[in-house]
Scaffold this motif. Structure first.
Motif, PDB file in Angstrom:
ATOM      1  N   GLY A   1       0.821  -1.215   0.000  1.00 37.55           N
ATOM      2  CA  GLY A   1       0.000   0.000   0.000  1.00 37.55           C
ATOM      3  C   GLY A   1       0.850   1.257   0.000  1.00 37.55           C
ATOM      4  N   VAL A   2       1.910   1.260   0.789  1.00 40.55           N
ATOM      5  CA  VAL A   2       2.813   2.421   0.814  1.00 40.55           C
ATOM      6  C   VAL A   2       3.372   2.666  -0.596  1.00 40.55           C
ATOM      7  CG1 VAL A   2       5.081   3.206   1.637  1.00 40.55           C
ATOM      8  CG2 VAL A   2       3.398   2.307   3.264  1.00 40.55           C
TER       9      VAL A   2
ATOM     10  N   GLY B   1       0.822   4.253  -2.803  1.00 40.25           N
ATOM     11  CA  GLY B   1       0.738   5.689  -2.512  1.00 40.25           C
ATOM     12  C   GLY B   1       1.856   6.450  -3.217  1.00 40.25           C
ATOM     13  N   LEU B   2       3.065   5.901  -3.191  1.00 40.18           N
ATOM     14  CA  LEU B   2       4.196   6.538  -3.884  1.00 40.18           C
ATOM     15  C   LEU B   2       3.944   6.562  -5.397  1.00 40.18           C
ATOM     16  CD1 LEU B   2       7.192   4.883  -1.969  1.00 40.18           C
ATOM     17  CD2 LEU B   2       6.593   7.317  -1.921  1.00 40.18           C
TER      18      LEU B   2
ATOM     19  N   TYR C   1       6.196   8.569  -8.120  1.00 39.03           N
ATOM     20  CA  TYR C   1       7.388   7.734  -7.946  1.00 39.03           C
ATOM     21  C   TYR C   1       7.217   6.405  -8.679  1.00 39.03           C
ATOM     22  CZ  TYR C   1       9.010  11.076  -4.511  1.00 39.03           C
ATOM     23  OH  TYR C   1       9.428  12.224  -3.908  1.00 39.03           O
TER      24      TYR C   1
ATOM     25  N   GLN D   1      -4.215  -5.347  -1.744  1.00 36.98           N
ATOM     26  CA  GLN D   1      -3.657  -4.068  -2.198  1.00 36.98           C
ATOM     27  C   GLN D   1      -3.412  -4.082  -3.709  1.00 36.98           C
ATOM     28  OE1 GLN D   1      -3.102  -1.046  -0.728  1.00 36.98           O
ATOM     29  NE2 GLN D   1      -4.273  -1.834   0.997  1.00 36.98           N
TER      30      GLN D   1
ATOM     31  N   HIS E   1      -6.782  -2.342  -5.124  1.00 34.15           N
ATOM     32  CA  HIS E   1      -6.308  -0.953  -5.073  1.00 34.15           C
ATOM     33  C   HIS E   1      -5.474  -0.620  -6.318  1.00 34.15           C
ATOM     34  CE1 HIS E   1      -7.471  -1.852  -0.919  1.00 34.15           C
ATOM     35  NE2 HIS E   1      -7.686  -0.564  -0.779  1.00 34.15           N
TER      36      HIS E   1
ATOM     37  N   GLY F   1      -8.332  -0.178   3.613  1.00 37.55           N
ATOM     38  CA  GLY F   1      -7.355  -0.380   2.539  1.00 37.55           C
ATOM     39  C   GLY F   1      -6.635   0.878   2.096  1.00 37.55           C
ATOM     40  N   MET F   2      -7.232   2.029   2.341  1.00 36.16           N
ATOM     41  CA  MET F   2      -6.585   3.272   1.916  1.00 36.16           C
ATOM     42  C   MET F   2      -5.556   3.769   2.931  1.00 36.16           C
ATOM     43  SD  MET F   2      -7.560   3.882  -1.090  1.00 36.16           S
ATOM     44  CE  MET F   2      -7.323   5.576  -1.627  1.00 36.16           C
TER      45      MET F   2
ATOM     46  N   PRO G   1      -2.723   2.283   4.259  1.00 36.36           N
ATOM     47  CA  PRO G   1      -1.326   2.178   3.813  1.00 36.36           C
ATOM     48  C   PRO G   1      -1.034   3.076   2.606  1.00 36.36           C
ATOM     49  CG  PRO G   1      -2.542   0.185   3.235  1.00 36.36           C
ATOM     50  CD  PRO G   1      -3.407   0.981   4.169  1.00 36.36           C
ATOM     51  N   ILE G   2      -2.022   3.272   1.764  1.00 34.48           N
ATOM     52  CA  ILE G   2      -1.813   4.127   0.596  1.00 34.48           C
ATOM     53  C   ILE G   2      -1.630   5.579   1.038  1.00 34.48           C
ATOM     54  CG2 ILE G   2      -2.927   4.986  -1.513  1.00 34.48           C
ATOM     55  CD1 ILE G   2      -4.053   2.052  -1.770  1.00 34.48           C
TER      56      ILE G   2
ATOM     57  N   THR H   1      -0.420   6.375   3.789  1.00 33.09           N
ATOM     58  CA  THR H   1       0.909   6.368   4.416  1.00 33.09           C
ATOM     59  C   THR H   1       1.988   6.553   3.344  1.00 33.09           C
ATOM     60  OG1 THR H   1       0.021   4.890   6.097  1.00 33.09           O
ATOM     61  CG2 THR H   1       2.422   5.037   5.955  1.00 33.09           C
ATOM     62  N   GLY H   2       1.810   5.883   2.209  1.00 34.10           N
ATOM     63  CA  GLY H   2       2.748   6.048   1.087  1.00 34.10           C
ATOM     64  C   GLY H   2       2.697   7.456   0.522  1.00 34.10           C
ATOM     65  N   ILE H   3       1.498   8.024   0.459  1.00 34.36           N
ATOM     66  CA  ILE H   3       1.373   9.413  -0.009  1.00 34.36           C
ATOM     67  C   ILE H   3       2.092  10.336   0.981  1.00 34.36           C
ATOM     68  CG2 ILE H   3      -0.254  11.292  -0.440  1.00 34.36           C
ATOM     69  CD1 ILE H   3      -2.208   9.185  -1.564  1.00 34.36           C
TER      70      ILE H   3
ATOM     71  N   LEU I   1       4.628   9.555   2.728  1.00 28.83           N
ATOM     72  CA  LEU I   1       6.062   9.388   2.450  1.00 28.83           C
ATOM     73  C   LEU I   1       6.469  10.252   1.254  1.00 28.83           C
ATOM     74  CD1 LEU I   1       8.824   8.010   2.854  1.00 28.83           C
ATOM     75  CD2 LEU I   1       7.931   6.006   1.641  1.00 28.83           C
ATOM     76  N   SER I   2       5.630  10.274   0.224  1.00 29.25           N
ATOM     77  CA  SER I   2       5.953  11.102  -0.945  1.00 29.25           C
ATOM     78  C   SER I   2       5.970  12.579  -0.546  1.00 29.25           C
ATOM     79  CB  SER I   2       4.958  10.847  -2.091  1.00 29.25           C
ATOM     80  OG  SER I   2       3.748  11.538  -1.885  1.00 29.25           O
TER      81      SER I   2
ATOM     82  N   VAL J   1      -4.392  -4.167   8.295  1.00 27.87           N
ATOM     83  CA  VAL J   1      -3.432  -3.369   7.530  1.00 27.87           C
ATOM     84  C   VAL J   1      -3.303  -1.954   8.101  1.00 27.87           C
ATOM     85  CG1 VAL J   1      -4.979  -2.420   5.747  1.00 27.87           C
ATOM     86  CG2 VAL J   1      -2.633  -3.051   5.148  1.00 27.87           C
TER      87      VAL J   1
ATOM     88  N   GLU K   1      -0.407  -2.105  10.512  1.00 31.34           N
ATOM     89  CA  GLU K   1       0.877  -2.125   9.797  1.00 31.34           C
ATOM     90  C   GLU K   1       1.251  -0.702   9.390  1.00 31.34           C
ATOM     91  OE1 GLU K   1       0.152  -6.508   7.659  1.00 31.34           O
ATOM     92  OE2 GLU K   1       0.910  -4.847   6.469  1.00 31.34           O
ATOM     93  N   SER K   2       0.238   0.032   8.930  1.00 28.84           N
ATOM     94  CA  SER K   2       0.476   1.389   8.427  1.00 28.84           C
ATOM     95  C   SER K   2       0.858   2.346   9.557  1.00 28.84           C
ATOM     96  CB  SER K   2      -0.782   1.911   7.726  1.00 28.84           C
ATOM     97  OG  SER K   2      -1.215   0.982   6.769  1.00 28.84           O
TER      98      SER K   2
ATOM     99  N   MET L   1       4.452   1.988  10.441  1.00 29.41           N
ATOM    100  CA  MET L   1       5.385   2.616   9.483  1.00 29.41           C
ATOM    101  C   MET L   1       5.316   4.140   9.560  1.00 29.41           C
ATOM    102  SD  MET L   1       5.392   0.160   6.137  1.00 29.41           S
ATOM    103  CE  MET L   1       3.691  -0.357   6.185  1.00 29.41           C
TER     104      MET L   1
ATOM    105  N   LEU M   1       7.193   5.072  12.636  1.00 32.46           N
ATOM    106  CA  LEU M   1       8.615   4.735  12.479  1.00 32.46           C
ATOM    107  C   LEU M   1       9.338   5.753  11.602  1.00 32.46           C
ATOM    108  CD1 LEU M   1      10.903   2.513  12.753  1.00 32.46           C
ATOM    109  CD2 LEU M   1       9.957   1.529  10.647  1.00 32.46           C
ATOM    110  N   TRP M   2       8.685   6.134  10.501  1.00 33.83           N
ATOM    111  CA  TRP M   2       9.331   7.024   9.515  1.00 33.83           C
ATOM    112  C   TRP M   2       8.938   8.492   9.716  1.00 33.83           C
ATOM    113  CZ3 TRP M   2       7.682   3.132   5.148  1.00 33.83           C
ATOM    114  CH2 TRP M   2       8.546   2.023   5.179  1.00 33.83           C
TER     115      TRP M   2
END
Lengths: 334, 291
Positions: free
Chosen positions: A63-64, A67-68, A73, A91, A95, B113-114, B116-117, B119-121, B123-124, B147, B150-151, B154, B157-158
């Protein structure tokens, strides 16, 4: 000549050097460990900010990465064992592949890399070839280079050309194999097929038409140097086709060469039942109706959990002998 | 302060009328599939989203996302077209009610489900160094999805600029929250080291003020935060599937976020805003020949 592993490592280095938008995430990918199968060895030292070691959270890191990918990315996720891709399935399917399809003007260039396959005694949950679970998903491609391909070039092609999710499969037993790009014993042609990826075409004869067309992918290639040589000695002419794009599959190219032989064997390591081979076979029947000399023979591993013990594991996994027997069987048809 | 409240109230009224209109259109057979309305939870959408910067902040939403979408984009026409299944809808009719995207807004229909996504955004956003914040809405029901945890790990952590907003509406489809959760939800982000503030989810001004403060703090000092909004779903889960007692629902009517704002605003202002929003909805429906 480099090994499959070295070629892949070099390909990732080149990719990271040429494109600053590429980011790799995975478990235990940092140096000095460099990943469970060493594919990322050296990468985190060279590109410390773009190689992220993650918690043991396969769904989460997928999922991360999505998002990237949505934000410009090109993420590469290393899933340590292909068996763990089941944890990423929601995912990937609900997704990553849905966004470019249902949203306007969205791309999702996600690359999921993972080793599959048995033969190392890792047992039921670390030896499977689960790629068949991800076949036929709209907006998802599956790429599985053999050791007649150049996986390092292929992963660069994916990162620069693909705009939507790709699962990249590396057979564990190929990592140490030397790439077979210029073998005199077995002439090889790498042909770019209708998927934009390469199909490796091997012939164990110089003149005439083939007796049997053998179709496989990925780790199946490791059987071919010995097997094709052995069959040549028995004057059985084989054309072997190894597409690296297993979904979509280059069916026109496969049908074109398979038609020359009229006898087809399709081999894959996944367990028997609802396989890649059965999908290809149904398309080939449609394409080659009336031109086949006998039914298409499919060879897979047995439909059971893959045991850890060496002899038990060997008994259930697809072997060179299984493929040879299938070839002899299709030849035995009048 | 009242100027803020007027602005917030207007957005809430627009969302309420939009959602009530959808339920009407459904009963008349103009819509297919399903809709999950946010009636009773308008303050959550409006209070949070009004404090964001839609240029640099992103919003990930869920199945009950019309309020989030309208607060973020104010695009009533685009949303109605999408739900009506028209090609001119924001997702060409493919997405429908639960799968929406324009600019920095993304919603999807898989609970949790969104996260972790988002979370990735986040990060970006951290990598881009533009002080953007990634906001994700979930309900108390979704807080049982693995999930999410999990998110959160992270994100903590980050040190990612992730703002998790939990709309605790006390029910997951038909199941009350106390049949789903073995511990208080607000303790969970805290366990990951994510500061969590519990707020009255029906008081739009309080939510708005808390969000502003949280977001300002996150821009100065990148880290994850959580806001838990205690609210109540006054409407059904989707169309008419509600098995709660009328006594229970009516006991929450007094706490309706719109009524709460109306007790503070002058009656004239309230009437003016209601008329304005109703006119806007009517004009929209006329343009689609739906009235």
């Amino acid at each position: 000549m480099s090994t499959y592993l070295q070629n892949l490592q070099n390909g990732l280095f080149e990719l990271f050097s040429n494109n600053s938008r590429v980011i790799l995430l995975g478990e235990d990918v940092l140096d000095p460990y460099g990943g469970a199968f060493k594919v990322t060895a050296g990468l985190s030292t060279q590109f410390p900010n773009r190689v992220l070691t993650t918690p043991i959270s396969e769904a989460g890191i997928t999922g991360v990465a999505i998002g990237l990918a949505l934000r410009g990315y090109i993420p590469i996720v290393e899933i340590m064992f292909g068996d763990f891709l089941t944890l990423c399935a929601d995912q990937i399917i609900n997704h990553a592949t849905k966004f470019p399809n249902m949203y306007r003007d969205v791309t999702c260039p996600l690359i999921m890399r993972s080793p599959m396959g048995g033969g190392r005694g890792y047992g039921p949950t670390h030896s499977q070839s689960l790629e068949k679970m991800f076949l036929g998903i709209p907006e998802l491609k599956l790429i599985a280079p053999s050791h007649y391909h150049q996986p390092g070039q292929t992963i660069q092609h994916i990162a620069t050309q693909e705009i939507n999710p790709v699962i990249f499969i590396e057979h564990k037993l190929l990592y140490r194999e030397t790439l077979q790009l210029n073998s005199e014993a077995l002439p090889l042609i790498l042909k770019t097929d209708e998927t934009g990826y390469q199909t490796a075409i091997l012939r164990n004869y110089d003149v005439g038409i083939p007796d049997v067309c053998l179709i496989g992918y990925g780790g199946i290639s490791r059987f071919l140097p010995e097997l094709l040589k052995k069959l040549a000695a028995e004057e059985i002419r084989i054309i072997a086709l190894l597409p690296e794009s297993i979904d979509p599959v280059p069916i026109e190219m496969l049908a074109h060469f398979a038609a020359e032989a009229g006898r087809i064997v399709i081999a894959e390591e996944s367990t028997e039942g609802f396989t890649w081979a059965s999908g290809i076979a149904s398309q080939l029947y449609e394409n080659l109706w009336g031109k086949l000399h006998c039914p298409i023979k499919m060879v897979t591993s047995a439909r059971c959990a893959i045991p850890t013990a060496i002899q038990q594991e060997a008994d259930v996994l697809i072997s060179s002998l299984n493929i040879e027997n299938a070839i002899l069987e299709v030849i035995s048809w009048a | 302060m009242n100027a803020d409240l007027e602005m917030l109230y207007e957005k809430m009224v627009l969302i309420r009328l939009f959602e009530e209109t959808l339920l009407k259109l459904f009963s008349l057979g103009h819509l297919r599939g399903t809709v999950h309305t946010c009636i009773g939870q308008e303050a959550c959408a409006v209070g949070i989203v009004s404090a964001l910067d839609s240029k640099r902040d992103t919003l990930c939403s869920n199945h009950r996302g019309h309020g989030h979408f309208l607060a973020f984009t104010d695009n009533t026409d685009g949303l109605l077209k999408e739900i009506l299944g028209l090609k001119s809808g924001i997702c060409g009719g493919k997405g429908g009610s639960q799968h929406l995207h324009v600019n920095n807004f993304y919603s999807n229909g898989i609970l949790g489900g969104m996260v972790p996504i988002a979370t990735g955004i986040a990060l970006s956003q951290k990598l881009a160094e533009e002080n953007g914040i990634s906001v994700v809405f979930v309900g108390d029901g979704a807080m049982s999805e693995g999930v999410i945890y999990e998110s959160l790990n992270m994100a903590a952590l980050w040190k990612l600029p992730l703002l998790l907003v939990i709309e605790h509406n006390q029910i997951a489809q038909s199941t009350p929250w106390n049949l789903e959760h073995g511990s208080a939800i607000e303790g969970r982000p805290v366990a990951f080291g994510i500061p969590t503030e519990t707020i009255d989810g029906n008081d739009v001004q309080t939510i708005y003020a808390a969000t502003k403060k949280t977001v300002d703090d996150m821009r100065k000092n990148a880290h994850s935060r959580c806001l838990l909004l205690k609210t109540y779903r006054l409407g059904p889960h989707s169309k008419g599937d509600d098995y709660r007692s009328t006594t229970e629902i009516s006991s929450h009517q007094m706490n309706d976020p719109l009524k709460r704002a109306e007790t503070v605003l002058p009656e004239k202002v309230v009437m003016g805003i209601k008329t304005l929003c109703q006119t806007r909805i009517n004009q929209m429906l006329e343009s689609f020949s739906l009235i």
